[in-house]
Design a protein around this motif. Structure first.
Motif, mmCIF file in Angstrom:
data_model
loop_
_atom_site.group_PDB
_atom_site.id
_atom_site.type_symbol
_atom_site.label_atom_id
_atom_site.label_comp_id
_atom_site.label_asym_id
_atom_site.label_seq_id
_atom_site.Cartn_x
_atom_site.Cartn_y
_atom_site.Cartn_z
ATOM 1 N N UNK A 53 -11.909 1.280 -4.355
ATOM 2 C CA UNK A 53 -10.899 2.144 -4.966
ATOM 3 C C UNK A 53 -9.851 2.561 -3.942
ATOM 4 N N UNK A 54 -10.242 2.605 -2.654
ATOM 5 C CA UNK A 54 -9.320 3.008 -1.598
ATOM 6 C C UNK A 54 -8.630 1.824 -0.934
ATOM 7 N N UNK A 55 -8.787 0.633 -1.486
ATOM 8 C CA UNK A 55 -8.231 -0.563 -0.852
ATOM 9 C C UNK A 55 -6.713 -0.555 -0.774
ATOM 10 N N UNK A 56 -6.059 0.254 -1.585
ATOM 11 C CA UNK A 56 -4.601 0.327 -1.527
ATOM 12 C C UNK A 56 -4.125 1.306 -0.468
ATOM 13 N N UNK A 57 -5.042 2.074 0.097
ATOM 14 C CA UNK A 57 -4.657 3.056 1.104
ATOM 15 C C UNK A 57 -4.407 2.365 2.439
ATOM 16 N N UNK A 58 -3.529 2.945 3.257
ATOM 17 C CA UNK A 58 -3.320 2.372 4.593
ATOM 18 C C UNK A 58 -4.636 2.380 5.373
ATOM 19 N N UNK A 59 -4.757 1.468 6.314
ATOM 20 C CA UNK A 59 -5.946 1.408 7.145
ATOM 21 C C UNK A 59 -6.061 2.685 7.977
ATOM 22 N N UNK A 60 -7.303 3.107 8.250
ATOM 23 C CA UNK A 60 -7.511 4.322 9.032
ATOM 24 C C UNK A 60 -6.730 4.271 10.342
#
Length: 92
Positions: A53-60
């Motif tokens: 679900x968080x795959x669209x978020x920028x990488x940490x």
């Protein structure tokens, strides 16, 4: 279905707005990177990846670098971190 409406680019733009809002409210963005450093350490420690679900978020790592850059002018002595004032539920 939820991911269709979001992209990593949109999430990165949202991060930029969040950084601007934090700087406006507190006068600096100090301490923000520690949130994502904690997430990254948790993922490393537990050998897992972020939920899809968080795959669209920028990488940490990208977020941490952006937040460090945003806080480059922060002086923690002059501008100490303060806890959020959250309403406390009444005792039961």
């Amino acid at each position: 279905m939820v991911q269709r409406g979001y992209s990593r680019q949109a999430e990165t733009l949202a991060d930029g707005h969040a950084i601007a809002a934090v700087k406006k409210l507190y006068g600096h963005a100090g301490g923000g990177a520690s949130v994502f450093e904690t997430f990254a350490a948790y993922h490393t420690e537990h050998g897992g990846e972020a939920p899809s679900l968080l795959s669209t978020h920028p990488l940490d790592a990208e977020r941490i670098e952006r937040l460090r850059q945003a806080a480059a002018d922060w002086d923690p002595v002059r501008q100490p971190l303060r806890p959020l004032a959250l309403p406390m539920p009444p005792p039961q």
